[in-house]
Motif scaffolding. Structure first.
Motif, PDB file in Angstrom:
ATOM      1  N   MET A  57       0.834  -1.208   0.000  1.00  0.00           N
ATOM      2  CA  MET A  57       0.000   0.000   0.000  1.00  0.00           C
ATOM      3  C   MET A  57       0.867   1.255   0.000  1.00  0.00           C
ATOM      4  N   LYS A  60       2.424   2.047  -3.255  1.00  0.00           N
ATOM      5  CA  LYS A  60       1.500   2.583  -4.265  1.00  0.00           C
ATOM      6  C   LYS A  60       1.463   4.112  -4.202  1.00  0.00           C
ATOM      7  N   ASN A  61       1.888   4.671  -3.082  1.00  0.00           N
ATOM      8  CA  ASN A  61       1.882   6.127  -2.940  1.00  0.00           C
ATOM      9  C   ASN A  61       3.166   6.761  -3.443  1.00  0.00           C
ATOM     10  N   PHE A 268      -0.018  12.323   5.334  1.00  0.00           N
ATOM     11  CA  PHE A 268      -1.286  12.340   4.613  1.00  0.00           C
ATOM     12  C   PHE A 268      -2.407  13.046   5.381  1.00  0.00           C
TER      13      PHE A 268
ATOM     14  N   ALA B  98      -3.680  14.148  -2.853  1.00  0.00           N
ATOM     15  CA  ALA B  98      -4.892  13.390  -3.163  1.00  0.00           C
ATOM     16  C   ALA B  98      -5.962  14.263  -3.811  1.00  0.00           C
ATOM     17  N   THR B 103      -1.797  14.165  -9.313  1.00  0.00           N
ATOM     18  CA  THR B 103      -1.083  13.393  -8.289  1.00  0.00           C
ATOM     19  C   THR B 103      -1.962  12.350  -7.601  1.00  0.00           C
ATOM     20  N   TYR B 106      -0.689   9.008  -7.277  1.00  0.00           N
ATOM     21  CA  TYR B 106       0.394   8.808  -6.312  1.00  0.00           C
ATOM     22  C   TYR B 106      -0.118   8.552  -4.893  1.00  0.00           C
ATOM     23  N   THR B 107      -1.431   8.608  -4.693  1.00  0.00           N
ATOM     24  CA  THR B 107      -1.968   8.429  -3.342  1.00  0.00           C
ATOM     25  C   THR B 107      -2.919   7.232  -3.275  1.00  0.00           C
ATOM     26  N   GLN B 108      -2.863   6.369  -4.286  1.00  0.00           N
ATOM     27  CA  GLN B 108      -3.819   5.257  -4.332  1.00  0.00           C
ATOM     28  C   GLN B 108      -3.729   4.352  -3.100  1.00  0.00           C
ATOM     29  N   GLY B 109      -2.534   4.128  -2.614  1.00  0.00           N
ATOM     30  CA  GLY B 109      -2.375   3.250  -1.445  1.00  0.00           C
ATOM     31  C   GLY B 109      -3.022   3.857  -0.217  1.00  0.00           C
ATOM     32  N   ALA B 110      -2.825   5.158  -0.020  1.00  0.00           N
ATOM     33  CA  ALA B 110      -3.383   5.825   1.154  1.00  0.00           C
ATOM     34  C   ALA B 110      -4.906   5.864   1.082  1.00  0.00           C
ATOM     35  N   LEU B 111      -5.429   6.146  -0.119  1.00  0.00           N
ATOM     36  CA  LEU B 111      -6.891   6.192  -0.263  1.00  0.00           C
ATOM     37  C   LEU B 111      -7.489   4.803  -0.056  1.00  0.00           C
ATOM     38  N   GLU B 112      -6.776   3.782  -0.555  1.00  0.00           N
ATOM     39  CA  GLU B 112      -7.272   2.414  -0.371  1.00  0.00           C
ATOM     40  C   GLU B 112      -7.307   2.048   1.114  1.00  0.00           C
ATOM     41  N   VAL B 113      -6.287   2.478   1.858  1.00  0.00           N
ATOM     42  CA  VAL B 113      -6.259   2.218   3.300  1.00  0.00           C
ATOM     43  C   VAL B 113      -7.487   2.865   3.961  1.00  0.00           C
ATOM     44  N   LEU B 114      -7.779   4.109   3.593  1.00  0.00           N
ATOM     45  CA  LEU B 114      -8.939   4.786   4.186  1.00  0.00           C
ATOM     46  C   LEU B 114     -10.229   4.043   3.829  1.00  0.00           C
TER      47      LEU B 114
END
Lengths: 445, 489
Positions: A57, A60-61, A268, B98, B103, B106-114
């Motif tokens: 994860m 991916k960022n 974030f 985000a 960009t 570049y934040t797909q991992g963070a959004l997926e976590v949320l």
């Protein structure tokens, strides 16, 4: 893995002591008709497996972009000592120091934090933290309403648009009238503010440096605000206070701000740190925890949570705020950061930021079609006008490896061609020059 | 201990700022500059390290002491989750990335976590949608109260009150007040339940919502909770679940199934993220389908192509309550914890938390008065020191004596309706030996209160300071250090 130490035998012994035949019996008040309709949670995984998931994860960022975005939230270097000390679990696995005799470490640290915030802002009293810069501003407005008994609030549009949006959402159910005043030539519009100031005005909210990075001296506005019997609220960027005129020097009554730049990672969007400092006469109107010095019964110095009669656990619906948990650990990091930098270090850091951003201005100025706005001095962030839509330029710059700034059209109508560029100490001279070169290609192509 | 400012020596440095590597041309006009430097501490790195290391040793913490602070769920915080929040790809990520189209990838991992965090919290609570924005429990309550207000405004209702029981947390009425409501308080009946007759009489168009903790702050699960919810709904009143005590019922009951419309959770309680000496916490809020349009924006959505994005187009949203997406670092830790434990682990948490509390109750009920039900409790037991107080040993004294014995005191004098309350929440991560040694001291105190009350009343004697003068602190406010005045002849 649920971090439970009990052996089966112990569970049985405990049940016997309780006089229950099974654990289920302890839940018998929850009748069958109340049991979950579903509980589809995947079964637990090992640390190694979960680690793998989050690594994927986090990757991916991975932007690898050289960052020139600030807009209120800045990339600053964090001295290693801050992480090392803040990870002492005697700090981070404790809670609110209600029982002062076994929390002197925390209480003294908060007293030192309050002192540092007072020194930064020049004001008399600081609390022991709020959630973030935006909610701190909301709390400041509610304080001003209580202090003045009035309900009109003048908001300078130089205040971070995120905070203004939060403020209006937060107070929607209270009878508060907000009036916004424009930013002219980068600065607060005196004329409009003075026109609106009247005997119904509870507060004027200003920000320095403002959202466009412009530095101002609000002393004149504050004087006029006071002569109307209103409260002057200033939102500030703590690193800039290494060199900039303090809220107290301008006469500001309540200073608030985002403490993220004081040793907190961008992470974030949180956890961050709201700070608040006020003039002495408003101490009892403050929200949140406040630590005070006292002595123990042998006369030995010590610290306690004080003025708790303001707070929700005592005053309930009449409290100065609903806040309970705050951002203590973030405040501790800010204190450690400020102590690591010290008096000289903070000034040097602020100057370094200023000079770097001035250098960036001179680099960008040479690009045909790009205009650096120079109507007022700035701290470490400034506005540039591009020949076309900043969002498009942003996209091209991202492809070249740069997050080139905040496209102002996102927050201000009519500013679609403007970019807000932040340059902190993290950016090297070479990065700034490469950035200018890439921007030239991006706007000319 | 000396303050860091008292250890300060002019010119001493702990950190070197890089030299200016660019040409210095411009100068900020002096009218914009501060006239004196901020008097920050000037110390070496070792001074700094020793100061804070030694300060840390003056604290009780979960890692050093049993910490049965009722209502706060001071369970063990797994070290692993700290590592997750520290991963560079999360820690260094600017939240504005985000929001900028270029960009977002570049934040797909963070959004997926949320997104995943919202999904799993929905399943745990039985709600339809969640927001991770609220930054603490009380902030979640305020968010919930704002949603309640938005809902009624949308329906054209004009209620004035929020109903809370007299055993509620202080944050409930305080949050309701900021959302523009007055507070109607319902008394507790002799069995520790909300008085049903009084409750029924307050239901009607004047009331916006009922805010309940379940199990409540007396450590009791109200078997009539569904009936309470049904009555509220019939009267057009919303049900609000204060999730402070969710640790008691994971997998045993879900607020959504009981008829609650809005839930806030305290990730720092139930999901083991460190309390940080008073924060940061996280207070995500979940709602049922009919309220989801009022949730704060932006919301994280999963698109058809399985990518994630922020969505702002919810015209009835209450707006943002935080600058970004919540205390992301805390949310990461909570999600990692949930993944480690999984379904069975979470259920076990509540089972053992309730077992531990009942064990404390069973072993202490002969020595202390029990506030309500003498035989059973959920995840915490509420004792009363009224008997001991007759001999001059009050709840406060018991708390201070426990400090001498190396135990963090329970919550005292809360709930407000219990005289001399001692609210003990052992949590599931404490072993039987730890409970036994705590119980032994509690029994010792009960006995001493009869024979040598002065020994309890004088405690603590072993802590870094003895009892502190709180009255002096409040009367002679000293809220910051000031340098000693220069001698100027």
């Amino acid at each position: 893995m649920s971090f439970i130490p009990h052996t089966e035998q112990e569970i049985n012994e405990m049940l016997e002591t309780i006089g229950a035949s099974s654990i289920d019996e302890l839940f018998k008040d929850i009748g069958p008709q109340m049991r979950p309709k579903s509980f589809h949670i995947p079964e637990g995984r090992s640390e190694l497996e979960v680690d793998r998931y989050f690594k994927v994860m986090s990757q991916k960022n991975r932007p690898g972009l050289v960052n020139f975005i600030g807009a209120g939230f800045y990339e600053h270097y964090i001295p290693a000592v801050v992480d090392a000390l803040a990870s002492r679990s005697e700090f981070y696995t404790a809670y609110t120091p209600y029982q002062s005799e076994c929390a002197q470490g925390w209480l003294q640290a908060m007293y030192e934090y309050q002192t540092s915030i007072c020194e930064l802002t020049g004001l008399d009293v600081s609390n022991a933290s709020l959630y973030d810069g935006g909610t701190a501003l909301c709390e400041a407005v509610m304080m001003a309403i209580r202090i003045t008994g009035r309900n009109k609030v003048i908001v300078d549009c130089g205040v971070n648009h995120t905070y203004r949006t939060m403020l209006y959402a937060y107070t929607k159910n209270l009878a508060i009238e907000f009036v916004e005043t424009p930013v002219v030539q980068g600065l607060s519009c005196r004329k409009d503010i003075y026109k609106l100031l009247d005997d119904r005005t509870a507060a004027v909210i200003l920000q320095n440096p403002n959202f466009f990075g412009a530095v101002d001296d609000h002393s004149d506005i504050v004087d006029k605000t006071h002569s109307c019997g209103a409260v002057a609220i200033g939102s500030v960027y703590p690193i800039s206070l290494g060199i900039l005129k303090t809220p107290a020097e301008m006469g500001i009554d309540i200073a608030t701000g985002e403490g993220q730049s004081l040793g907190l990672p961008l992470s974030f969007g949180g956890p961050y740190l709201g700070f608040m400092a006020v003039r002495k006469e408003y101490t009892r109107q403050m929200p949140g925890r406040i630590v005070g010095a006292t002595v123990d019964k042998d006369g030995k110095p010590g610290y306690v949570l004080t003025l708790q009669a303001r707070e929700q656990h005592i005053r309930r619906e009449k409290a100065t705020s609903n806040i309970c948990s705050n951002e203590a650990l973030c405040a501790l990091r800010a204190l450690m950061y400020l102590c690591a930098l010290g008096k000289e270090g903070l000034r040097e850091l602020a100057l370094l930021n200023f000079h770097k951003s001035e250098f960036a201005k001179t680099c960008l100025d040479t690009i045909p079609g790009v205009v650096v706005k120079r109507s007022s001095p700035t701290f470490n962030e400034f506005t540039v006008m591009l020949p076309h839509d900043a969002e498009k330029v942003f996209e091209k710059m991202a492809a070249k490896g740069f997050a080139c700034g905040f496209p102002l059209g996102r927050a201000y109508k009519g500013m679609e061609n403007y970019l807000l560029v932040a340059v902190t100490e993290k950016r090297t001279k070479d990065e700034v020059m490469a950035f200018a070169k890439a921007l030239e290609e991006a706007v000319c192509s | 201990m000396q303050l860091i400012f008292e250890k300060s020596r002019k010119g001493r440095r702990a950190f070197r700022i890089p030299a200016v590597d660019v040409p210095v041309k411009a100068k900020l006009p002096s009218k914009y500059c501060r006239s004196n430097d901020a008097l920050l501490a000037e110390v070496s790195e070792l001074d700094l390290v020793r100061h804070f290391t030694n300060l840390s040793r003056l604290n009780f913490s979960v890692d050093t002491n049993f910490y049965p602070l009722g209502s706060c769920t001071m369970k063990y915080n797994p070290k692993f989750t700290e590592q997750i929040a520290g991963l560079e790809g999360f820690r260094e990520l600017h939240p504005l990335f985000a929001q900028l189209d270029a960009t977002v990838p570049y934040t797909q991992g963070a959004l997926e976590v949320l997104f995943c965090a919202e999904q799993v919290l929905c399943e745990i609570t039985g709600m339809t949608a969640f927001t991770t924005q609220p930054l603490a429990g009380a902030h979640g309550e305020l968010t919930g109260a704002m949603i309640i207000a938005a809902y009624h405004r949308h329906k054209g209702n004009t209620p004035k009150y929020v109903i809370v029981p007299d055993s509620s947390h202080g944050t409930n009425p305080a949050s309701a007040a900021i959302a523009g409501y007055e507070v109607m308080v319902i008394p507790t009946d002799k069995d520790g339940y909300m008085d049903m007759e009084a409750y029924k009489s307050k239901l009607g168009p004047e009331s916006a919502a009922v805010m309940l903790t379940c199990p409540d702050t007396l450590g009791i699960f109200n078997p009539r909770i569904k009936e309470i919810a049904d009555l509220a709904h019939k009267a057009g009143v919303l049900m609000y679940y204060d999730g402070a005590n969710l640790n008691a019922v994971l997998g045993k009951v879900r607020p959504g199934d009981l008829g609650f419309d809005i839930v806030h959770l305290n990730l720092h309680k139930t999901f083991a993220t460190p309390h940080g000496g008073g924060g940061p916490g996280a207070g995500p809020v979940g709602v049922t389908a009919r309220l989801s349009e009022f949730l704060p924006v932006p919301r994280v959505i999963k698109k058809r192509d399985n990518t994630f994005a922020l969505e702002y187009k919810f015209p009835h949203s209450i707006g943002p309550v935080a600058p970004f997406y919540g205390n992301f670092g805390v949310i990461l830790k909570a999600l990692a914890y949930i993944m480690l434990l999984g379904k069975t682990g979470l259920i076990e948490v509540s089972e053992i938390a309730v077992l531990n509390a009942n064990y404390c109750l069973a072993r202490l009920k002969d020595f202390y008065q029990v506030a309500y039900n003498k035989n059973r409790c959920m995840h915490e037991c509420i004792l009363s020191a009224v008997e001991q107080a007759k001999n001059g040993v009050r709840a406060l004294d018991i708390a201070k004596y426990l400090i001498d014995k190396g135990f963090h005191p329970p919550t005292i004098y809360f709930p407000l309706i219990v005289k001399e309350a001692l609210m003990i929440e052992p949590t599931e991560t404490e072993s039987k030996e730890t409970l036994d040694s705590f119980i032994a001291v509690m029994i010792e105190i009960a006995k001493m209160s009869k024979t040598h009350p002065e020994l309890v009343v004088n405690a603590p004697l072993c802590s870094p300071v003895k009892r502190l003068d709180e009255t002096k602190a409040a009367r002679e406010l000293n809220l910051r250090w000031r340098p000693p005045l220069e001698k100027d002849g």
